[in-house]
Design an enzyme around this catalytic site. Sequence first.
Site, PDB file in Angstrom:
ATOM      1  N   HIS A 160     -18.200   4.009  30.021  1.00 12.71           N
ATOM      2  CA  HIS A 160     -17.528   2.728  30.275  1.00 12.71           C
ATOM      3  C   HIS A 160     -16.539   2.849  31.433  1.00 12.71           C
ATOM      4  CE1 HIS A 160     -18.942   1.774  26.177  1.00 12.71           C
ATOM      5  NE2 HIS A 160     -18.839   0.513  26.547  1.00 12.71           N
ATOM      6  N   LYS A 164     -11.025   1.213  29.699  1.00 13.37           N
ATOM      7  CA  LYS A 164     -11.289   1.116  28.258  1.00 13.37           C
ATOM      8  C   LYS A 164     -10.344   2.037  27.485  1.00 13.37           C
ATOM      9  CE  LYS A 164     -14.951   1.091  24.783  1.00 13.37           C
ATOM     10  NZ  LYS A 164     -14.416  -0.129  24.136  1.00 13.37           N
TER      11      LYS A 164
HETATM   12  N1  NDP Z   1     -18.125  -6.607  21.037  1.00  9.20           N
HETATM   13  C1  NDP Z   1     -18.477  -6.630  22.330  1.00  9.20           C
HETATM   14  O1  NDP Z   1     -19.603  -7.026  22.687  1.00  9.20           O
HETATM   15  C2  NDP Z   1     -17.464  -6.227  23.351  1.00  9.20           C
HETATM   16  C3  NDP Z   1     -16.235  -5.795  22.950  1.00  9.20           C
HETATM   17  N2  NDP Z   1     -15.261  -5.506  23.869  1.00  9.20           N
HETATM   18  C4  NDP Z   1     -13.952  -5.189  23.320  1.00  9.20           C
HETATM   19  O2  NDP Z   1     -13.095  -6.310  23.551  1.00  9.20           O
HETATM   20  C5  NDP Z   1     -11.751  -5.869  23.695  1.00  9.20           C
HETATM   21  C6  NDP Z   1     -11.156  -6.429  24.989  1.00  9.20           C
HETATM   22  O3  NDP Z   1     -11.867  -5.889  26.085  1.00  9.20           O
HETATM   23  P1  NDP Z   1     -11.512  -6.355  27.600  1.00  9.20           P
HETATM   24  O4  NDP Z   1     -11.529  -7.835  27.714  1.00  9.20           O
HETATM   25  O5  NDP Z   1     -12.370  -5.530  28.494  1.00  9.20           O
HETATM   26  O6  NDP Z   1     -10.005  -5.842  27.713  1.00  9.20           O
HETATM   27  P2  NDP Z   1      -8.847  -6.374  28.678  1.00  9.20           P
HETATM   28  O7  NDP Z   1      -7.791  -5.326  28.653  1.00  9.20           O
HETATM   29  O8  NDP Z   1      -9.386  -6.816  29.988  1.00  9.20           O
HETATM   30  O9  NDP Z   1      -8.295  -7.674  27.929  1.00  9.20           O
HETATM   31  C7  NDP Z   1      -7.648  -7.599  26.701  1.00  9.20           C
HETATM   32  C8  NDP Z   1      -6.956  -8.907  26.447  1.00  9.20           C
HETATM   33  O10 NDP Z   1      -6.362  -8.859  25.157  1.00  9.20           O
HETATM   34  C9  NDP Z   1      -4.972  -9.097  25.279  1.00  9.20           C
HETATM   35  N3  NDP Z   1      -4.245  -8.224  24.348  1.00  9.20           N
HETATM   36  C10 NDP Z   1      -4.351  -6.885  24.225  1.00  9.20           C
HETATM   37  N4  NDP Z   1      -3.499  -6.435  23.297  1.00  9.20           N
HETATM   38  C11 NDP Z   1      -2.841  -7.519  22.841  1.00  9.20           C
HETATM   39  C12 NDP Z   1      -1.823  -7.701  21.872  1.00  9.20           C
HETATM   40  N5  NDP Z   1      -1.317  -6.666  21.176  1.00  9.20           N
HETATM   41  N6  NDP Z   1      -1.363  -8.958  21.649  1.00  9.20           N
HETATM   42  C13 NDP Z   1      -1.887  -9.998  22.310  1.00  9.20           C
HETATM   43  N7  NDP Z   1      -2.847  -9.888  23.255  1.00  9.20           N
HETATM   44  C14 NDP Z   1      -3.310  -8.657  23.500  1.00  9.20           C
HETATM   45  C15 NDP Z   1      -4.592  -8.749  26.688  1.00  9.20           C
HETATM   46  O11 NDP Z   1      -3.437  -9.476  27.037  1.00  9.20           O
HETATM   47  P3  NDP Z   1      -2.500  -9.021  28.277  1.00  9.20           P
HETATM   48  O12 NDP Z   1      -3.179  -9.594  29.484  1.00  9.20           O
HETATM   49  O13 NDP Z   1      -1.181  -9.676  28.008  1.00  9.20           O
HETATM   50  O14 NDP Z   1      -2.455  -7.526  28.245  1.00  9.20           O
HETATM   51  C16 NDP Z   1      -5.840  -9.214  27.446  1.00  9.20           C
HETATM   52  O15 NDP Z   1      -5.810 -10.586  27.681  1.00  9.20           O
HETATM   53  C17 NDP Z   1     -11.811  -4.342  23.609  1.00  9.20           C
HETATM   54  O16 NDP Z   1     -11.540  -3.949  22.279  1.00  9.20           O
HETATM   55  C18 NDP Z   1     -13.261  -4.021  23.956  1.00  9.20           C
HETATM   56  O17 NDP Z   1     -13.701  -2.802  23.432  1.00  9.20           O
HETATM   57  C19 NDP Z   1     -15.487  -5.621  25.197  1.00  9.20           C
HETATM   58  C20 NDP Z   1     -16.697  -6.016  25.664  1.00  9.20           C
HETATM   59  C21 NDP Z   1     -17.797  -6.352  24.783  1.00  9.20           C
HETATM   60  O1  LIG Z   2     -14.604  -2.153  26.241  1.00  5.07           O
HETATM   61  C1  LIG Z   2     -15.717  -2.520  26.689  1.00  5.07           C
HETATM   62  O2  LIG Z   2     -15.867  -2.852  27.864  1.00  5.07           O
HETATM   63  C2  LIG Z   2     -16.843  -2.579  25.761  1.00  5.07           C
HETATM   64  N1  LIG Z   2     -16.611  -2.375  24.506  1.00  5.07           N
HETATM   65  C3  LIG Z   2     -17.546  -2.445  23.443  1.00  5.07           C
HETATM   66  C4  LIG Z   2     -17.607  -1.136  22.683  1.00  5.07           C
HETATM   67  O3  LIG Z   2     -16.538  -0.526  22.468  1.00  5.07           O
HETATM   68  O4  LIG Z   2     -18.677  -0.730  22.252  1.00  5.07           O
HETATM   69  C5  LIG Z   2     -18.880  -2.995  23.842  1.00  5.07           C
HETATM   70  C6  LIG Z   2     -19.296  -2.758  25.262  1.00  5.07           C
HETATM   71  O5  LIG Z   2     -19.900  -1.506  25.371  1.00  5.07           O
HETATM   72  C7  LIG Z   2     -18.187  -2.949  26.266  1.00  5.07           C
END
Ligand code: NDP
Ligand SMILES: O=C(O)C1=N[C@H](C(=O)O)C[C@H](O)C1
Length: 288
Positions: A160, A164
Amino acid sequence: MSVGDDGESTNVSVAVTGATGEMGRAVLDAAGAREDVSVAFAVNRDAPRDPAESVAGVRVEPAREFDRLLADRSPDVVVDFTGPASSQNYVAVAAEAGVASVVGTTGFDDEGEAALRELAEYAPVLKASNFGRGVQALVSAVESAVADLPGYDVEVTETHHNRKRDAPSGTAKTILEAIEGARDGGTADGQRVHGREGEAPREAGEIGVHARRAGTITGEHEVLLAGNHEEVRLTHRAEDRGVFAEGALDAAVWLAGREPGWYDFADVVDGAESNDAEATNDTGGDDR
Ligand SMILES: NC(=O)C1=CN([C@@H]2O[C@H](COP(=O)(O)OP(=O)(O)OC[C@H]3O[C@@H](n4cnc5c(N)ncnc54)[C@H](OP(=O)(O)O)[C@@H]3O)[C@@H](O)[C@H]2O)C=CC1
Ligand SMILES: O=C(O)C1=N[C@H](C(=O)O)C[C@H](O)C1
């Protein structure tokens, strides 16, 4: 949820958390292009300083307004991709209001996972470590290959982007659980070996787990099975976060109006047209 004149077409309203994060942006982009979804509101922990700033044409409100907005705008489903602590808070507030949640956030510990499952007693919660449909196919293929190739060495590698936080990825954990379940009689997760260092040779039954972080890679998962002078490699590679966003919105549309309970993305992929999926409240699973 509004139903069209034809009685068929629906429009599901979603609240999007983490709106300025990578996935929040992808979800808002995808929602803007769909006719079956509308955005009730979007929040972020640090809302943009300029109130006029928006993501995909949606104004981003401060997260402290979440409770009020939930009451005022009555979304059908909250779509959350944030962090484990905030995700749990958002789902708790939503469940208390009887609002469904789709959770894509990964990295929950056992306690956090259990707390989410308890909240699913009050409102529907659908959580998936990966909303790519291809990953559902990968997991099925892995289960089948592991069952067909007993005694082969198995190694899981995920790659990734360098931002991450959690490792191994939630998807890798889901894959590991599938491997363990597919082996004869199941195996304990004590056989997982994270990284490898030192002198000892590989022991039979180990499952190697490797997490790589580099650049802007969206997400790759590979399962290597090797034995009998041959190799099988099963790989999923996400090219764009839009894949996850579309899957999460498909899940939101599917989840709206369901009974309280714990659902996963396989329910959506397997029975997208049916309305007869059974919610579970079991405590198993490692879908984080
Ligand atoms: N299930 C799936 O298919 C996928 C899952 N994911 C998961 O999604 C999550 C987010 O990924 P991603 O968008 O890349 O991460 P980013 O860091 O780009 O975004 C995270 C967001 O969550 C907010 N955030 C984080 N911590 C807090 C908190 N304690 N309180 C309030 N807001 C918070 C951040 O706010 P701020 O801007 O203020 O920091 C930001 O807006 C991860 O856990 C990732 O593993 C990602 C892709 C696909
Ligand atoms: O953090 C990410 O970007 C992603 N998180 C998910 C995971 O932890 O498996 C899904 C995807 O691979 C992207």
